[in-house]
Write a protein that holds these residues in place. Structure first.
Motif, mmCIF file in Angstrom:
data_model
loop_
_atom_site.group_PDB
_atom_site.id
_atom_site.type_symbol
_atom_site.label_atom_id
_atom_site.label_comp_id
_atom_site.label_asym_id
_atom_site.label_seq_id
_atom_site.Cartn_x
_atom_site.Cartn_y
_atom_site.Cartn_z
ATOM 1 N N ALA A 53 1.154 -9.251 13.794
ATOM 2 C CA ALA A 53 1.227 -10.698 14.012
ATOM 3 C C ALA A 53 2.554 -11.289 13.562
ATOM 4 C CB ALA A 53 0.077 -11.395 13.297
ATOM 5 N N VAL A 54 3.258 -10.596 12.648
ATOM 6 C CA VAL A 54 4.559 -11.095 12.182
ATOM 7 C C VAL A 54 5.696 -10.198 12.653
ATOM 8 C CG1 VAL A 54 3.625 -12.339 10.215
ATOM 9 C CG2 VAL A 54 4.267 -9.936 9.928
ATOM 10 N N GLY A 55 5.424 -9.375 13.670
ATOM 11 C CA GLY A 55 6.458 -8.556 14.265
ATOM 12 C C GLY A 55 6.836 -7.324 13.469
ATOM 13 N N LEU A 56 5.938 -6.863 12.629
ATOM 14 C CA LEU A 56 6.207 -5.684 11.803
ATOM 15 C C LEU A 56 5.182 -4.601 12.096
ATOM 16 C CD1 LEU A 56 6.934 -7.476 8.390
ATOM 17 C CD2 LEU A 56 8.612 -6.645 10.056
ATOM 18 N N GLY A 57 5.388 -3.434 11.487
ATOM 19 C CA GLY A 57 4.472 -2.315 11.684
ATOM 20 C C GLY A 57 4.266 -1.549 10.397
ATOM 21 N N PRO A 58 3.447 -0.494 10.426
ATOM 22 C CA PRO A 58 3.142 0.278 9.219
ATOM 23 C C PRO A 58 4.372 0.832 8.508
ATOM 24 C CG PRO A 58 1.614 0.849 10.971
ATOM 25 C CD PRO A 58 2.655 -0.041 11.592
ATOM 26 N N ASP A 59 5.435 1.146 9.252
ATOM 27 C CA ASP A 59 6.633 1.690 8.610
ATOM 28 C C ASP A 59 7.343 0.661 7.733
ATOM 29 O OD1 ASP A 59 6.215 4.145 9.765
ATOM 30 O OD2 ASP A 59 7.601 3.811 11.431
ATOM 31 N N ASP A 60 7.015 -0.616 7.904
ATOM 32 C CA ASP A 60 7.622 -1.649 7.069
ATOM 33 C C ASP A 60 6.933 -1.790 5.713
ATOM 34 O OD1 ASP A 60 9.687 -2.893 8.881
ATOM 35 O OD2 ASP A 60 7.908 -3.117 10.152
ATOM 36 N N LEU A 61 5.766 -1.186 5.566
ATOM 37 C CA LEU A 61 5.054 -1.233 4.299
ATOM 38 C C LEU A 61 5.809 -0.439 3.238
ATOM 39 C CD1 LEU A 61 1.410 -0.623 5.589
ATOM 40 C CD2 LEU A 61 2.284 -2.765 4.611
ATOM 41 N N GLY A 62 5.892 -0.985 2.047
ATOM 42 C CA GLY A 62 6.550 -0.289 0.945
ATOM 43 C C GLY A 62 5.613 0.531 0.091
ATOM 44 N N CYS A 63 4.305 0.435 0.341
ATOM 45 C CA CYS A 63 3.358 1.250 -0.421
ATOM 46 C C CYS A 63 3.408 2.692 0.087
ATOM 47 C CB CYS A 63 1.949 0.687 -0.302
ATOM 48 S SG CYS A 63 1.318 0.517 1.389
ATOM 49 N N PRO A 64 3.074 3.669 -0.750
ATOM 50 C CA PRO A 64 3.192 5.072 -0.333
ATOM 51 C C PRO A 64 2.074 5.469 0.623
ATOM 52 C CG PRO A 64 2.252 4.940 -2.528
ATOM 53 C CD PRO A 64 2.668 3.544 -2.172
ATOM 54 N N PRO A 65 2.308 6.481 1.446
ATOM 55 C CA PRO A 65 1.226 7.006 2.289
ATOM 56 C C PRO A 65 0.104 7.573 1.422
ATOM 57 C CG PRO A 65 3.374 7.824 3.002
ATOM 58 C CD PRO A 65 3.578 7.180 1.664
ATOM 59 N N ALA A 66 -1.120 7.473 1.915
ATOM 60 C CA ALA A 66 -2.275 7.973 1.176
ATOM 61 C C ALA A 66 -3.365 8.374 2.144
ATOM 62 C CB ALA A 66 -2.802 6.898 0.224
ATOM 63 N N LEU A 67 -4.279 9.188 1.670
ATOM 64 C CA LEU A 67 -5.514 9.447 2.388
ATOM 65 C C LEU A 67 -6.500 8.332 2.059
ATOM 66 C CD1 LEU A 67 -5.921 13.274 1.737
ATOM 67 C CD2 LEU A 67 -5.361 12.211 3.928
ATOM 68 N N HIS A 117 0.356 -5.617 0.488
ATOM 69 C CA HIS A 117 1.724 -5.452 0.970
ATOM 70 C C HIS A 117 1.931 -6.163 2.307
ATOM 71 C CE1 HIS A 117 3.560 -2.419 -1.836
ATOM 72 N NE2 HIS A 117 2.301 -2.436 -2.241
ATOM 73 N N ALA A 118 0.937 -6.095 3.190
ATOM 74 C CA ALA A 118 1.051 -6.810 4.459
ATOM 75 C C ALA A 118 1.115 -8.310 4.222
ATOM 76 C CB ALA A 118 -0.132 -6.456 5.357
ATOM 77 N N ALA A 119 0.373 -8.797 3.239
ATOM 78 C CA ALA A 119 0.420 -10.226 2.906
ATOM 79 C C ALA A 119 1.780 -10.606 2.342
ATOM 80 C CB ALA A 119 -0.695 -10.560 1.922
ATOM 81 N N MET A 120 2.347 -9.761 1.494
ATOM 82 C CA MET A 120 3.682 -10.029 0.955
ATOM 83 C C MET A 120 4.714 -10.082 2.075
ATOM 84 S SD MET A 120 3.852 -7.731 -2.533
ATOM 85 C CE MET A 120 3.007 -8.243 -4.030
ATOM 86 N N LEU A 121 4.646 -9.135 2.978
ATOM 87 C CA LEU A 121 5.585 -9.120 4.099
ATOM 88 C C LEU A 121 5.402 -10.351 4.988
ATOM 89 C CD1 LEU A 121 5.395 -5.332 4.998
ATOM 90 C CD2 LEU A 121 7.467 -6.550 4.268
ATOM 91 N N SER A 122 4.165 -10.750 5.193
ATOM 92 C CA SER A 122 3.891 -11.941 6.003
ATOM 93 C C SER A 122 4.473 -13.185 5.355
ATOM 94 C CB SER A 122 2.380 -12.110 6.193
ATOM 95 O OG SER A 122 1.825 -11.009 6.883
ATOM 96 N N ALA A 123 4.370 -13.262 4.027
ATOM 97 C CA ALA A 123 4.967 -14.399 3.306
ATOM 98 C C ALA A 123 6.483 -14.395 3.445
ATOM 99 C CB ALA A 123 4.558 -14.349 1.833
ATOM 100 N N CYS A 124 7.075 -13.211 3.396
ATOM 101 C CA CYS A 124 8.533 -13.116 3.548
ATOM 102 C C CYS A 124 8.971 -13.614 4.922
ATOM 103 C CB CYS A 124 8.989 -11.674 3.340
ATOM 104 S SG CYS A 124 8.845 -11.071 1.645
ATOM 105 N N VAL A 125 8.280 -13.190 5.955
ATOM 106 C CA VAL A 125 8.636 -13.616 7.306
ATOM 107 C C VAL A 125 8.492 -15.125 7.427
ATOM 108 C CG1 VAL A 125 7.990 -13.474 9.740
ATOM 109 C CG2 VAL A 125 8.061 -11.393 8.356
ATOM 110 N N ALA A 126 7.412 -15.670 6.893
ATOM 111 C CA ALA A 126 7.174 -17.111 6.988
ATOM 112 C C ALA A 126 8.245 -17.913 6.258
ATOM 113 C CB ALA A 126 5.794 -17.448 6.426
#
Length: 324
Positions: A99-113, A141-150
């Motif tokens: 919704a804010v033009g980003l994707g999973p690769d923009d997340l700064g949290c580590p990959p996990a199962l 993290h998605a919420a943080m990124l959304s706040a940054c875009v806004a």
């Protein structure tokens, strides 16, 4: 950075096996009333601790103030939650990013199962690799990124302590707790983590459930209580407790932390010194009893079973320091 010696804390939880006291969990627990005054304290409740994910509900209010506008209460709930990585969790977070033009690769949290046992087992059978969306903090993290875009802030370095979004979070946590943040470290998800006392943690979360209807603070509390599965997930204590106790807001944190709040009654916050999970819900349930929640409602968490062979031979239960 220097710290005082670890305090000599009381026993909060006892583990009984066949009538034998096998283990204990020490720590600190505070119960505050609806006015924020301390009603009961066991251990060093004014000593700074790391609330870990128990800070997330208040963190979410800082993100809203920065410009994050969740498209639904579901997005708000998972933005303040620690999800299991189940299919619905990952899909919701992916939609927030898109919704804010980003994707999973923009997340700064580590990959996990996924932490949900059935989902994780399915992934392992398929040979599926860990993913950032499956990490329990991906909603935050998605919420943080959304706040940054806004807000027009850069997204690449959003996890740096000096980034505007992290400065906003740090200021808001101190404001809600009524005390300054005393240390900032790196959390397991890579984001800054802020030290507060248990008393401050309890007062901060209490302020959300008692905020005016329509305020951003109340909206976070309402979303989490309306969608407890998005806050944690299938089989998780936070989800089940919020389903069992009307109006209750609960948020666990790593390393033995838990906080819960009820409007008009007060809040409970605790930290187990050993950082384990086994004793958290019996201690939390004991604190909630002091706020008037009936023991029969809390029974599944107040006394948890100790297995032996094919049966139950004991229980994990609150110690006298916290029990009524």
């Amino acid at each position: 950075m220097s710290f005082p010696a670890w305090p000599d804390q009381p026993v909060l939880v006892e583990v009984w096996r066949s009538g034998f006291l096998e283990s204990v969990h020490r720590g600190a627990l505070v119960v505050v009333g609806a006015d924020g005054a301390v009603l009961h304290a066991a251990g060093s409740v004014d000593r700074p601790i790391l609330p870990r994910s128990s800070n997330k509900p208040v963190q979410a209010t800082a993100l809203i103030a920065a410009g994050w506008t969740p498209r639904s209460s579901e997005e708000l709930a998972i933005g303040a939650g620690s999800h299991n990585g189940e299919d619905g969790h990952r899909e919701l977070v992916a939609g927030m990013l898109a919704a804010v033009g980003l994707g999973p690769d923009d997340l700064g949290c580590p990959p996990a199962l996924p932490s949900h046992e059935g989902t994780r087992a399915h992934w392992l059978v398929e040979g599926r690799a860990p993913e950032r969306l499956a990490m329990n903090c991906s909603g935050k993290h998605a919420a943080m990124l959304s706040a940054c875009v806004a807000a027009g802030w850069p997204t690449e370095d959003y996890l740096d302590r000096e980034h505007p979004v992290q400065q906003a979070v740090e200021a808001r946590l101190g404001e809600a707790a009524g005390e300054p943040v005393t240390a900032v470290v790196v959390d397991g998800c890579g984001a800054p983590q802020h030290a507060l006392s248990l008393t401050g943690l309890a007062r901060g979360v209490l302020s959300l459930v008692q905020a005016a209807e329509g305020s951003s603070e109340r909206s976070v509390a309402d979303a989490m209580r309306a969608h407890p599965w998005l806050v944690a997930g299938t089989g998780r204590e936070d989800t089940e407790l919020m389903r069992a106790v009307p109006d209750l807001l609960v948020k666990g944190g790593a390393d033995g932390v838990h906080v819960a709040a009820l409007p008009g009654r007060g809040a409970v916050a605790l930290k187990l010194d050993d950082g384990g999970d086994r004793g958290r819900t019996p201690a939390l349930a004991a604190g909630l009893r002091r706020l008037g929640v009936p023991a029969e409602v809390l029974a599944p968490w107040l006394l948890t079973p100790v297995p032996g062979g094919d049966g139950v031979v004991g229980e994990v239960r609150p110690a006298p320091s916290v029990n009524l």
